[in-house]
Design an enzyme around this catalytic site. Structure first.
Site, mmCIF file in Angstrom:
data_model
loop_
_atom_site.group_PDB
_atom_site.id
_atom_site.type_symbol
_atom_site.label_atom_id
_atom_site.label_comp_id
_atom_site.label_asym_id
_atom_site.label_seq_id
_atom_site.Cartn_x
_atom_site.Cartn_y
_atom_site.Cartn_z
ATOM 1 N N SER A 216 2.736 64.975 60.944
ATOM 2 C CA SER A 216 3.789 64.686 61.053
ATOM 3 C C SER A 216 4.919 65.215 62.101
ATOM 4 O O SER A 216 5.365 64.361 62.587
ATOM 5 C CB SER A 216 4.756 64.758 59.714
ATOM 6 O OG SER A 216 4.454 66.718 59.306
ATOM 7 N N LYS B 255 10.220 62.087 61.762
ATOM 8 C CA LYS B 255 11.744 61.618 61.730
ATOM 9 C C LYS B 255 12.704 60.414 62.596
ATOM 10 O O LYS B 255 13.296 59.812 62.085
ATOM 11 C CB LYS B 255 12.783 62.627 61.004
ATOM 12 C CG LYS B 255 12.132 63.349 60.159
ATOM 13 C CD LYS B 255 12.996 64.394 59.985
ATOM 14 C CE LYS B 255 12.972 65.353 58.829
ATOM 15 N NZ LYS B 255 11.632 66.475 59.020
ATOM 16 N N GLU C 229 23.416 64.305 56.531
ATOM 17 C CA GLU C 229 23.171 65.506 55.983
ATOM 18 C C GLU C 229 22.030 66.427 56.676
ATOM 19 O O GLU C 229 20.606 65.742 56.714
ATOM 20 C CB GLU C 229 23.948 65.204 54.943
ATOM 21 C CG GLU C 229 22.474 65.845 53.978
ATOM 22 C CD GLU C 229 21.351 64.654 53.528
ATOM 23 O OE1 GLU C 229 20.504 64.958 53.780
ATOM 24 O OE2 GLU C 229 22.337 63.469 53.791
HETATM 25 C C1 LIG Z 1 11.250 66.628 57.757
HETATM 26 C C2 LIG Z 1 9.549 66.931 58.016
HETATM 27 C C3 LIG Z 1 8.792 66.739 56.964
HETATM 28 C C4 LIG Z 1 9.418 66.773 55.553
HETATM 29 O O1 LIG Z 1 9.744 65.708 54.898
HETATM 30 P P1 LIG Z 1 9.191 64.004 54.356
HETATM 31 O O2 LIG Z 1 9.933 63.525 54.917
HETATM 32 O O3 LIG Z 1 8.682 65.036 53.496
HETATM 33 O O4 LIG Z 1 8.137 63.364 55.341
HETATM 34 C C5 LIG Z 1 7.096 66.854 57.464
HETATM 35 N N1 LIG Z 1 6.819 67.236 58.661
HETATM 36 C C6 LIG Z 1 7.913 67.861 59.396
HETATM 37 C C7 LIG Z 1 7.509 67.395 60.632
HETATM 38 C C8 LIG Z 1 9.077 66.901 59.347
HETATM 39 O O5 LIG Z 1 9.874 67.682 60.158
#
Ligand SMILES: *Cc1c(COP(=O)(O)O)cnc(C)c1O
Length: 387
Positions: free
Chosen positions: A371, A90, A112
């Site tokens: 992610s 993020k 938000e």
């Molecule tokens: C917020 C988040 C997501 C989901 O958000 P996307 O916009 O779909 O990427 C996925 N993995 C993690 C670790 C997150 O913090």
């Protein structure tokens, strides 16, 4: 705005901007500023500087040797967004948008947040850039995520608990939009995923594309060829679109998004307008957005990015669901085999990779976008595994 420019916000039938005229003016101005600065070499250099010096990029593309051996199929590589400062992808987007806000001469940032992850990333960058920061959060969510509220406060942000309606993300979005319309002259609305009206999906993709820019270069260095598949989890779709971006025109590379089976927007959704843009949405029998549920808070949203909606419709990307049991299993498997605790969101991508890899040859390659890291989820997993 000319017709041609407006068309930029569309991905096939999806995307666009369905908002009141006062908000449309603010978005048009934002789109214009984004187009201007994204081509500006000074802006690009500044973005690259913070990616390296603050986030810690580039992060590795790690060969998951033990997991690959265990699954006895395709080679699995992990793109390590979990190693970024604040522990997830993020921050890539947050830094990009804050730099844009700075260029636009704005001193106040609002956002938000549902579970709090985007709020924490935004508060982090606001602290570093000395921006006034207000985070809107549903009152119910502030109770469930008290520790994240405290984190944001430690970072100097003001957290506003919204008690209207169900006190959830939707009400927090409405309040943030009201704030923006009232204060647009000195306020930047920092959106956390590849959703919302134009230009947000395009802008978020731009800043998250660094993921596949790096992974493509890294896999060519390590293997001398492109992967056979790229797998990412999809909530709003920002890590997935960033992980796919530089492979979209490489038709031999399969692009695979993975959703929770109880928030399967891309698998079961129908075209509809939600939060000011058109995408695939889960609707109930009366045509209202359906409540979703996911053990991974970051994937709990009834809509999804317009570009993913288009990639699904056009067949360029594939989307599958996994169950909570498969996700929990994947969380443990990656921890045990590689010594890496994945976020529950990312565990969705791992879970699908565990199904796909054994069906492929040993000379084939899968890149899984990791992610985020799982430290934030350890307590929740503890409670789920105990019962
Ligand atoms: C917020 C988040 C997501 C989901 O958000 P996307 O916009 O779909 O990427 C996925 N993995 C993690 C670790 C997150 O913090």
């Amino acid at each position: 705005m000319s017709h041609a420019e407006f068309e930029k916000g569309y991905f096939g039938q999806f995307g666009g901007s369905f908002v009141p005229p006062a908000l449309q003016e603010v978005l048009d101005y934002l789109a214009e500023q984004f187009e201007r600065y994204k081509e500006d070499p000074d802006f690009q250099n500044e973005y690259v500087y913070y990616l390296k010096e603050y986030i810690g990029r580039e992060n590795p593309l790690t060969f998951a040797r033990n997991l690959t051996e265990k699954l006895n199929g395709a080679k699995i590589y992990l793109k390590r967004e979990d190693l970024n400062h604040t522990g997830a992808h993020k921050i890539n987007n947050v830094i990009g948008q804050i730099l844009l806000a700075k260029r636009m001469g704005v001193k106040r940032v609002i956002a938000e947040t549902g579970a709090g992850q985007h709020g924490v990333a935004t508060a982090t960058a606001c602290a570093m850039f000395n921006m006034d920061c207000t985070i809107y959060m549903g009152a119910e969510d502030t109770r469930r995520q008290a520790l994240n509220v405290f984190r944001m406060e430690l970072l100097g942000a003001k957290v506003v608990a919204v008690s209207k309606g169900q006190g959830r993300l939707k009400e927090a979005v409405d309040e943030a939009l009201n704030d923006l319309v009232a204060n647009y002259k000195n306020t930047f609305y920092l959106l956390g995923s590849a959703v919302g009206p134009h230009p947000f999906p395009t802008m978020v993709k731009h800043f998250q594309s660094v993921i596949s820019e790096e992974s493509k270069r890294q896999i060519l260095e390590k293997e001398g060829r492109l992967p056979d598949a790229v797998i990412a989890c999809t909530g709003g779709g920002s890590n997935a679109i960033g992980a796919f971006a530089h492979y979209l025109h490489e038709e031999k590379v399969r692009l695979i998004g993975v959703e929770p089976d109880q928030a399967a927007t891309l698998t079961h959704g129908v075209p509809a307008v939600i939060h000011g843009f058109k995408c695939l949405v889960l609707l109930d029998e009366e045509g209202n957005p359906q409540p979703t549920y996911s053990i991974a808070a970051g994937l709990d949203y009834p809509g999804v990015g317009p570009e993913h909606s288009f990639l699904k419709e056009s067949g360029r990307a594939e989307y599958y669901t996994v169950t909570n049991e498969e996700v929990l299993e994947a969380f443990q498997v990656l921890s045990k085999t590689e010594g890496i605790l994945p976020a529950l969101e990312s565990s969705h991508a791992i879970a699908y990779a565990c199904k796909l890899a054994p069906t492929m040859n040993k000379d084939q390659i899968i890149i899984v976008n990791l992610s985020g890291r799982g430290d934030k989820d350890v307590e929740q997993v503890f409670h789920m595994l105990k019962k």
